[in-house]
Design a protein around this motif. Structure first.
Motif, PDB file in Angstrom:
ATOM      1  N   ARG A  37       0.866  -1.176   0.000  1.00  0.00           N
ATOM      2  CA  ARG A  37       0.000   0.000   0.000  1.00  0.00           C
ATOM      3  C   ARG A  37       0.902   1.225   0.000  1.00  0.00           C
ATOM      4  N   PHE A  38       0.565   2.190  -0.829  1.00  0.00           N
ATOM      5  CA  PHE A  38       1.354   3.408  -0.959  1.00  0.00           C
ATOM      6  C   PHE A  38       0.462   4.607  -0.657  1.00  0.00           C
ATOM      7  N   VAL A  39       0.767   5.315   0.412  1.00  0.00           N
ATOM      8  CA  VAL A  39      -0.044   6.460   0.824  1.00  0.00           C
ATOM      9  C   VAL A  39       0.515   7.718   0.176  1.00  0.00           C
ATOM     10  N   ILE A  40      -0.346   8.419  -0.523  1.00  0.00           N
ATOM     11  CA  ILE A  40       0.017   9.693  -1.133  1.00  0.00           C
ATOM     12  C   ILE A  40      -0.294  10.812  -0.145  1.00  0.00           C
ATOM     13  N   GLU A  41      -1.519  10.788   0.402  1.00  0.00           N
ATOM     14  CA  GLU A  41      -1.921  11.693   1.484  1.00  0.00           C
ATOM     15  C   GLU A  41      -2.901  10.919   2.361  1.00  0.00           C
ATOM     16  N   GLU A  42      -2.562  10.734   3.611  1.00  0.00           N
ATOM     17  CA  GLU A  42      -3.341   9.900   4.528  1.00  0.00           C
ATOM     18  C   GLU A  42      -4.826  10.278   4.513  1.00  0.00           C
ATOM     19  N   GLY A  43      -5.666   9.268   4.275  1.00  0.00           N
ATOM     20  CA  GLY A  43      -7.104   9.455   4.268  1.00  0.00           C
ATOM     21  C   GLY A  43      -7.654  10.151   3.042  1.00  0.00           C
ATOM     22  N   TRP A  46      -4.434   7.118  -1.931  1.00  0.00           N
ATOM     23  CA  TRP A  46      -3.517   6.003  -1.731  1.00  0.00           C
ATOM     24  C   TRP A  46      -3.692   4.978  -2.842  1.00  0.00           C
ATOM     25  N   SER A  48      -3.353   0.665  -3.487  1.00  0.00           N
ATOM     26  CA  SER A  48      -3.201  -0.682  -2.944  1.00  0.00           C
ATOM     27  C   SER A  48      -3.036  -1.647  -4.106  1.00  0.00           C
ATOM     28  N   LYS A 145      -7.336   5.112  -4.610  1.00  0.00           N
ATOM     29  CA  LYS A 145      -8.523   5.786  -4.088  1.00  0.00           C
ATOM     30  C   LYS A 145      -8.159   7.255  -3.900  1.00  0.00           C
TER      31      LYS A 145
END
Length: 148
Positions: A37-43, A46, A48, A145
């Motif tokens: 999983r790669f988070v670009i900006e939390e919430g 991202w 998956s 997402k």
């Protein structure tokens, strides 16, 4: 819904502020990234990546989201992806605000997503990813997402 080749994704850069970064990352992913999983900006944004040997069993329902758009992409293999406008479907469940999904019933159009392909689905685009796995071996696919 928008469907195209990942190599053409720069065409859509102006559609969303996260598209350049998301597609830049997708272009660098390989099937070895399955399970990550790669988070670009939390919430907010991202990616998956997952791997599966078989298509999901049973009667699948359309899903739609109100808070997020999805970018579905295939890194290895081929799948059948189904989509329909939410106005042409009937609700199976109430909208789940916590998990941002609504399940729907009806008929839609099928497309084959192959390695190197992506599609973008917006809130009006109900979809059934991985309806059928069309290739031998593991299917490696991902979803980005982005909160809208």
């Amino acid at each position: 819904m928008i469907a195209d080749k990942i190599k053409n994704s720069d065409t859509y850069a102006a559609c969303n502020r996260f598209f350049p970064e998301i597609f830049g990352k997708i272009k660098k992913l390989t099937p070895d990234d399955a399970g990550k999983r790669f988070v670009i900006e939390e919430g907010v944004a991202w990616i998956s990546v997952s791997s599966s040997e078989n298509a999901p069993p049973g009667d699948r329902k359309f899903e739609a989201h109100k808070k997020f758009l999805d970018i579905h992409f295939v890194l290895k293999g081929e799948e059948t992806f189904v989509y329909a406008n939410t106005e042409n479907l009937t609700s199976e469940t109430e909208y789940n605000e916590t998990e941002d999904y609504l399940l729907l019933n009806g008929a839609g159009a099928k497309i084959a997503l192959r390695a190197g392909d992506f599609c973008i689905v917006y809130p009006q685009d109900a979809h059934i990813p991985k309806l059928e796995k069309l290739s031998e071996g593991n299917l490696v696919r991902g979803v980005a997402k982005i909160k809208i």
